[in-house]
Enzyme design. Structure first.
Site, PDB file in Angstrom:
ATOM      1  N   LYS A 100       0.833  -1.215   0.000  1.00 48.12           N
ATOM      2  CA  LYS A 100       0.000   0.000   0.000  1.00 48.12           C
ATOM      3  C   LYS A 100       0.863   1.257   0.000  1.00 48.12           C
ATOM      4  CE  LYS A 100      -4.251  -1.384   0.124  1.00 48.12           C
ATOM      5  NZ  LYS A 100      -5.605  -1.405   0.520  1.00 48.12           N
TER       6      LYS A 100
ATOM      7  N   LYS B 197      -3.568  -9.463  -6.262  1.00 55.25           N
ATOM      8  CA  LYS B 197      -4.762  -9.860  -5.520  1.00 55.25           C
ATOM      9  C   LYS B 197      -5.946  -9.015  -5.990  1.00 55.25           C
ATOM     10  CE  LYS B 197      -5.925  -8.002  -1.643  1.00 55.25           C
ATOM     11  NZ  LYS B 197      -6.397  -7.550  -0.343  1.00 55.25           N
TER      12      LYS B 197
ATOM     13  N   LYS C 131     -10.278  -3.963  -3.882  1.00 52.12           N
ATOM     14  CA  LYS C 131     -11.197  -2.847  -4.157  1.00 52.12           C
ATOM     15  C   LYS C 131     -10.457  -1.618  -4.650  1.00 52.12           C
ATOM     16  CE  LYS C 131     -14.065  -3.832  -0.241  1.00 52.12           C
ATOM     17  NZ  LYS C 131     -12.997  -3.882   0.775  1.00 52.12           N
TER      18      LYS C 131
HETATM   19  N1  AQP Z   1      -8.531 -11.188  -3.523  1.00 54.89           N
HETATM   20  C1  AQP Z   1      -8.913 -11.715  -2.372  1.00 54.89           C
HETATM   21  N2  AQP Z   1      -8.907 -13.051  -2.184  1.00 54.89           N
HETATM   22  C2  AQP Z   1      -9.312 -13.601  -1.002  1.00 54.89           C
HETATM   23  N3  AQP Z   1      -9.762 -12.832   0.041  1.00 54.89           N
HETATM   24  C3  AQP Z   1      -9.790 -11.509  -0.118  1.00 54.89           C
HETATM   25  N4  AQP Z   1     -10.162 -10.497   0.694  1.00 54.89           N
HETATM   26  C4  AQP Z   1      -9.994  -9.322   0.061  1.00 54.89           C
HETATM   27  N5  AQP Z   1      -9.513  -9.528  -1.173  1.00 54.89           N
HETATM   28  C5  AQP Z   1      -9.373 -10.866  -1.312  1.00 54.89           C
HETATM   29  C6  AQP Z   1     -10.675 -10.664   2.042  1.00 54.89           C
HETATM   30  O1  AQP Z   1     -11.861  -9.899   2.134  1.00 54.89           O
HETATM   31  C7  AQP Z   1     -11.994  -9.384   3.466  1.00 54.89           C
HETATM   32  C8  AQP Z   1     -12.264  -7.909   3.402  1.00 54.89           C
HETATM   33  O2  AQP Z   1     -11.084  -7.269   2.982  1.00 54.89           O
HETATM   34  P1  AQP Z   1     -10.940  -5.762   2.566  1.00 54.89           P
HETATM   35  O3  AQP Z   1     -12.167  -5.013   2.868  1.00 54.89           O
HETATM   36  O4  AQP Z   1      -9.654  -5.230   3.074  1.00 54.89           O
HETATM   37  O5  AQP Z   1     -10.893  -5.965   0.985  1.00 54.89           O
HETATM   38  P2  AQP Z   1      -9.947  -5.497  -0.192  1.00 54.89           P
HETATM   39  O6  AQP Z   1     -10.690  -5.693  -1.436  1.00 54.89           O
HETATM   40  O7  AQP Z   1      -8.627  -6.139  -0.091  1.00 54.89           O
HETATM   41  O8  AQP Z   1      -9.889  -3.973   0.084  1.00 54.89           O
HETATM   42  P3  AQP Z   1      -8.833  -2.939  -0.254  1.00 54.89           P
HETATM   43  O9  AQP Z   1      -9.469  -1.626   0.101  1.00 54.89           O
HETATM   44  O10 AQP Z   1      -8.289  -3.064  -1.585  1.00 54.89           O
HETATM   45  O11 AQP Z   1      -7.742  -3.233   0.810  1.00 54.89           O
HETATM   46  P4  AQP Z   1      -6.557  -4.299   0.921  1.00 54.89           P
HETATM   47  O12 AQP Z   1      -6.025  -4.542  -0.447  1.00 54.89           O
HETATM   48  O13 AQP Z   1      -5.656  -3.610   1.848  1.00 54.89           O
HETATM   49  O14 AQP Z   1      -7.072  -5.564   1.590  1.00 54.89           O
HETATM   50  C9  AQP Z   1     -10.701  -9.747   4.194  1.00 54.89           C
HETATM   51  O15 AQP Z   1     -10.904 -10.890   4.993  1.00 54.89           O
HETATM   52  C10 AQP Z   1      -9.742 -10.063   3.077  1.00 54.89           C
HETATM   53  O16 AQP Z   1      -8.756 -11.002   3.477  1.00 54.89           O
END
Ligand code: AQP
Length: 325
Positions: free
Chosen positions: A112, A192, A195
């Site tokens: 990040k 990965k 969002k």
């Molecule tokens: N690609 C993924 N594969 C499996 N699990 C995932 N999670 C997120 N992406 C994957 C799981 O979803 C839950 C919520 O996570 P989040 O709100 O942090 O989702 P995100 O899409 O990953 O959001 P962001 O804003 O992009 O943040 P980062 O990249 O920092 O996570 C969690 O249990 C996560 O493991």
């Protein structure tokens, strides 16, 4: 009394198939086994740039889609993180037993801080400390998450050990629970699905748009022409087939791809049809729920009330142990 389970989702964008397969489905499967608490973690979401005027709508949208997907509010507690300010109080306290060198090791922080290099801030650095506070404020023992969060849960366990050693046994060490879909890759087939990256399929996305995105998604890079045999083992589309398609469809795609009997487009059509069939009932419920603002707000308010009570009790104990009372 059932053990507590805690997990969260950021209102940082549209909830996607990575969230659905990696977390949400597991949350739903565990509802009866645990006293399950789920949070829309807005304090976490503000650690990267966001539009303040969109936040409330994003919170309601996330609430509506998780309920539409099957997160039964009658069998779980759902609330917005910032309505229980004890999360930040405990985060500060846990910060005093967390090593900076441990935070510097965190993969999510490294990624990040590259992605948002102009706005790297203390909140982003302390993200895992707040996450630890989120979990242990409720003395949760189980944390269903995707693999990307496993390192944070490991650090949470370390923080708990340090806290308990310093101030006396207070918190249980929580355990990460990983589902079958540990890490769903984005449409680029590399990063990965996330969002905050333009590589997702949204759970509430229009079926036509889903198929269009799939058609452009990266497959086996060595398969340039339809006549080239493909290798499903290294194809993200094939991986996704495992979560949505029938065993005979998977077997068909596997066999025919290897001998160039079918092209990537046909494989993607099968996948698209199956994804859409699975998520269409969720989308229909979501379409109905998203306009029921009062209903959603009431669920969140009831969740906050319960969490505030638990949090207040935990923090009384914590303040006492710290010599603050
Ligand atoms: N690609 C993924 N594969 C499996 N699990 C995932 N999670 C997120 N992406 C994957 C799981 O979803 C839950 C919520 O996570 P989040 O709100 O942090 O989702 P995100 O899409 O990953 O959001 P962001 O804003 O992009 O943040 P980062 O990249 O920092 O996570 C969690 O249990 C996560 O493991």
């Amino acid at each position: 009394m059932k053990d507590k389970l805690f997990s969260g989702i950021q209102p940082s964008g549209d909830i996607h198939l990575g969230n659905y397969l990696g977390a949400l489905k597991n949350w739903i499967a565990l509802l009866d086994e645990y006293d399950a608490i789920f949070s829309i973690v807005d304090y976490h979401a503000i650690t990267v740039p966001y539009e303040a005027h969109e936040l409330q709508q994003r919170i309601l949208d996330a609430t509506a889609i998780v309920i539409a997907a099957g997160l039964d509010p009658e069998r779980s507690t759902l609330f917005v993180q910032s309505t229980v300010p004890e999360h930040t109080e405990l985060c500060w306290i846990l910060g005093t037993v967390t090593r900076i060198s441990d935070l510097e090791r965190m993969t999510q922080f490294k990624q990040k801080s590259q992605q948002f290099y102009q706005t790297v801030n203390m909140g982003l650095f302390a993200y895992p400390v707040l996450q630890a506070a989120d979990i242990i404020l409720y003395k949760a023992k189980a944390v269903p998450v995707g693999e990307d969060q496993a390192q944070h849960i490991e650090l949470c366990r370390e923080i708990v050990r340090k806290f308990n050693k310093t101030y006396g046994e207070t918190f249980p060490e929580p355990q990460a629970i990983l589902g079958e879909a540990k890490r769903i890759l984005g449409l680029d087939g590399q990063a990965k699905m996330s969002k905050t990256m333009d590589n997702t399929i949204g759970l509430a996305e229009d079926p036509k748009s889903i198929q269009k995105k799939l058609n452009k998604a990266v497959t086996d890079p060595a398969r340039v022409r339809k006549t080239d045999p493909g290798n499903p083992n290294i194809c993200n589309i094939f991986t996704l087939q495992h979560f949505f398609s029938t065993p005979s469809e998977i077997e068909y795609v596997d066999r025919e791809c290897r001998v160039a009997g079918i092209g990537c487009l046909e494989c993607k059509k099968i996948l698209g049809k199956n994804i859409i069939a699975e998520i269409l009932p969720i989308q229909e419920k979501y379409e109905n729920l998203k306009y029921q603002k009062k209903y959603l707000q009431d669920i969140l308010a009831a969740g906050s009330k319960r969490c505030q009570e638990i949090a207040a009790t935990t923090m009384e104990e914590v303040r006492e142990k710290l010599g603050m009372r």
